[in-house]
Scaffold this motif. Structure first.
Motif, PDB file in Angstrom:
ATOM      1  N   LEU A   1       0.807  -1.220   0.000  1.00  0.00           N
ATOM      2  CA  LEU A   1       0.000   0.000   0.000  1.00  0.00           C
ATOM      3  C   LEU A   1       0.841   1.271   0.000  1.00  0.00           C
ATOM      4  N   TYR A   2       2.142   1.126   0.223  1.00  0.00           N
ATOM      5  CA  TYR A   2       3.007   2.291   0.365  1.00  0.00           C
ATOM      6  C   TYR A   2       4.076   2.235  -0.721  1.00  0.00           C
ATOM      7  N   PHE A   3       4.305   3.351  -1.353  1.00  0.00           N
ATOM      8  CA  PHE A   3       5.178   3.379  -2.516  1.00  0.00           C
ATOM      9  C   PHE A   3       6.173   4.525  -2.387  1.00  0.00           C
ATOM     10  N   TYR A   4       7.336   4.301  -2.957  1.00  0.00           N
ATOM     11  CA  TYR A   4       8.438   5.239  -2.769  1.00  0.00           C
ATOM     12  C   TYR A   4       9.225   5.382  -4.075  1.00  0.00           C
ATOM     13  N   TRP A   5       9.843   6.556  -4.219  1.00  0.00           N
ATOM     14  CA  TRP A   5      10.856   6.752  -5.251  1.00  0.00           C
ATOM     15  C   TRP A   5      12.142   7.240  -4.582  1.00  0.00           C
ATOM     16  N   TYR A   6      13.240   6.662  -5.049  1.00  0.00           N
ATOM     17  CA  TYR A   6      14.578   7.072  -4.637  1.00  0.00           C
ATOM     18  C   TYR A   6      15.383   7.308  -5.910  1.00  0.00           C
TER      19      TYR A   6
ATOM     20  N   ASN B   1      -2.368   5.973  -0.305  1.00  0.00           N
ATOM     21  CA  ASN B   1      -3.780   6.340  -0.416  1.00  0.00           C
ATOM     22  C   ASN B   1      -3.975   7.516  -1.374  1.00  0.00           C
ATOM     23  N   ASN B   2      -3.253   7.447  -2.494  1.00  0.00           N
ATOM     24  CA  ASN B   2      -3.344   8.454  -3.551  1.00  0.00           C
ATOM     25  C   ASN B   2      -2.880   9.841  -3.139  1.00  0.00           C
ATOM     26  N   GLU B   3      -2.013   9.870  -2.139  1.00  0.00           N
ATOM     27  CA  GLU B   3      -1.471  11.163  -1.729  1.00  0.00           C
ATOM     28  C   GLU B   3       0.013  11.019  -1.404  1.00  0.00           C
ATOM     29  N   ILE B   4       0.742  12.106  -1.585  1.00  0.00           N
ATOM     30  CA  ILE B   4       2.116  12.134  -1.115  1.00  0.00           C
ATOM     31  C   ILE B   4       2.085  12.202   0.405  1.00  0.00           C
ATOM     32  N   SER B   5       2.806  11.288   1.052  1.00  0.00           N
ATOM     33  CA  SER B   5       2.845  11.333   2.510  1.00  0.00           C
ATOM     34  C   SER B   5       4.108  12.014   3.019  1.00  0.00           C
ATOM     35  N   GLU B   6       5.159  11.975   2.241  1.00  0.00           N
ATOM     36  CA  GLU B   6       6.393  12.627   2.634  1.00  0.00           C
ATOM     37  C   GLU B   6       7.231  12.891   1.382  1.00  0.00           C
ATOM     38  N   LYS B   7       7.963  13.979   1.349  1.00  0.00           N
ATOM     39  CA  LYS B   7       8.851  14.243   0.230  1.00  0.00           C
ATOM     40  C   LYS B   7      10.101  14.953   0.724  1.00  0.00           C
TER      41      LYS B   7
ATOM     42  N   TYR C   1      11.508  10.087  11.999  1.00  0.00           N
ATOM     43  CA  TYR C   1      11.636  10.778  10.723  1.00  0.00           C
ATOM     44  C   TYR C   1      10.805  10.154   9.626  1.00  0.00           C
ATOM     45  N   GLY C   2       9.753   9.464   9.984  1.00  0.00           N
ATOM     46  CA  GLY C   2       8.851   8.961   8.959  1.00  0.00           C
ATOM     47  C   GLY C   2       9.337   7.686   8.327  1.00  0.00           C
ATOM     48  N   GLN C   3       8.906   7.507   7.088  1.00  0.00           N
ATOM     49  CA  GLN C   3       9.074   6.208   6.472  1.00  0.00           C
ATOM     50  C   GLN C   3      10.342   6.099   5.629  1.00  0.00           C
ATOM     51  N   ASN C   4      10.956   7.232   5.328  1.00  0.00           N
ATOM     52  CA  ASN C   4      11.994   7.144   4.322  1.00  0.00           C
ATOM     53  C   ASN C   4      13.263   6.525   4.872  1.00  0.00           C
TER      54      ASN C   4
END
Lengths: 115, 114
Positions: A30-35, A51-57, B98-101
């Motif tokens: 359910l959780y997706f990331y880009w590095y 959930n169709n939103e950015i949670s952290e950037k 610091y969250g998930q990252n």
């Protein structure tokens, strides 16, 4: 074993062009990331999505970048107007749970070359 | 802020000899720590993780790592290197504050000589 896939494996584009990098996360995640990893440098976090939103950037993820989950399987990273310094390996990852103790599953990466 | 240091950018060992890849971290909270491996043209694969349970963690392919809070270290070891262990290894910290990252170390390239 389920795995994260990414397409294309290598993308070459001209400066100023838009690119879309595609990822198919593991199906029940359910959780997706880009590095990204610039050649010779560390892997750096760009963005997380739930959930169709950015949670952290991160501060790298400026207005030139956007992410989207256009359907039930794909997760995309768009760079609107590429710059030379966007050349890097981009990794997609997914996880079941957004908790620091849970591993993220990574794809093989897309190498983006901006000329 | 979290950070990870991998003291060696390149380690070279002979097949059958022990492997030691060093990792030190800084974190303001109780961290979770991971080792990932990347073979050429492959994705990052999880080797093992520490998440506040046993301090000695066993992973896949005979690798293990020991969490030492007093030394802020999480070194990766293997008793006997195999040719197939040649790859890039990344130490990663994830910090509940610091969250998930994930925060990655710079990586250590392991070469295994015949």
């Amino acid at each position: 074993e389920p795995e994260v896939t990414q397409t294309p494996s290598h993308q070459v584009t001209q400066m100023g062009q838009e690119v879309i990098l595609r990822c198919v996360p593991i199906s029940n995640h359910l959780y997706f990331y880009w590095y990204r990893q610039i050649l010779g440098q560390k892997v750096e976090f760009l963005v997380s999505f739930y959930n169709n939103e950015i949670s952290e950037k991160s501060e790298i993820f400026d207005d030139q970048f956007s992410v989207e989950r256009p359907d039930g399987s794909n997760f995309t990273l768009k760079i609107r107007s590429t710059k030379l310094e966007d050349s890097a390996m981009y990794f997609c990852a997914s996880s079941e749970v957004a908790a620091s103790s849970y591993e993220q599953y990574f794809g093989p990466g897309t190498r983006l070359t901006v000329t | 802020a979290q950070s990870v240091t991998q003291l060696d950018s390149h380690v070279s060992v002979s097949e059958g000899t022990p492997v030691l890849l060093r990792c030190n971290y800084s974190s303001s909270y109780s961290p979770s720590l991971f080792w990932y491996v990347q073979h050429p043209n492959k994705g990052l694969q999880l080797l093992l993780k520490y998440t506040s349970a046993a301090t000695l963690v066993k992973g896949i392919n005979g690798f293990e790592a020991e969490f030492k809070k007093s030394e802020t270290s999480f070194h990766l070891t293997k008793p006997s290197a195999h040719m197939s262990d040649a790859a890039e290894y990344f130490c990663v910290v994830s910090d509940r504050g610091y969250g998930q990252n994930f925060v990655f170390g710079p990586g250590t390239r392991l070469s295994v000589l015949p």
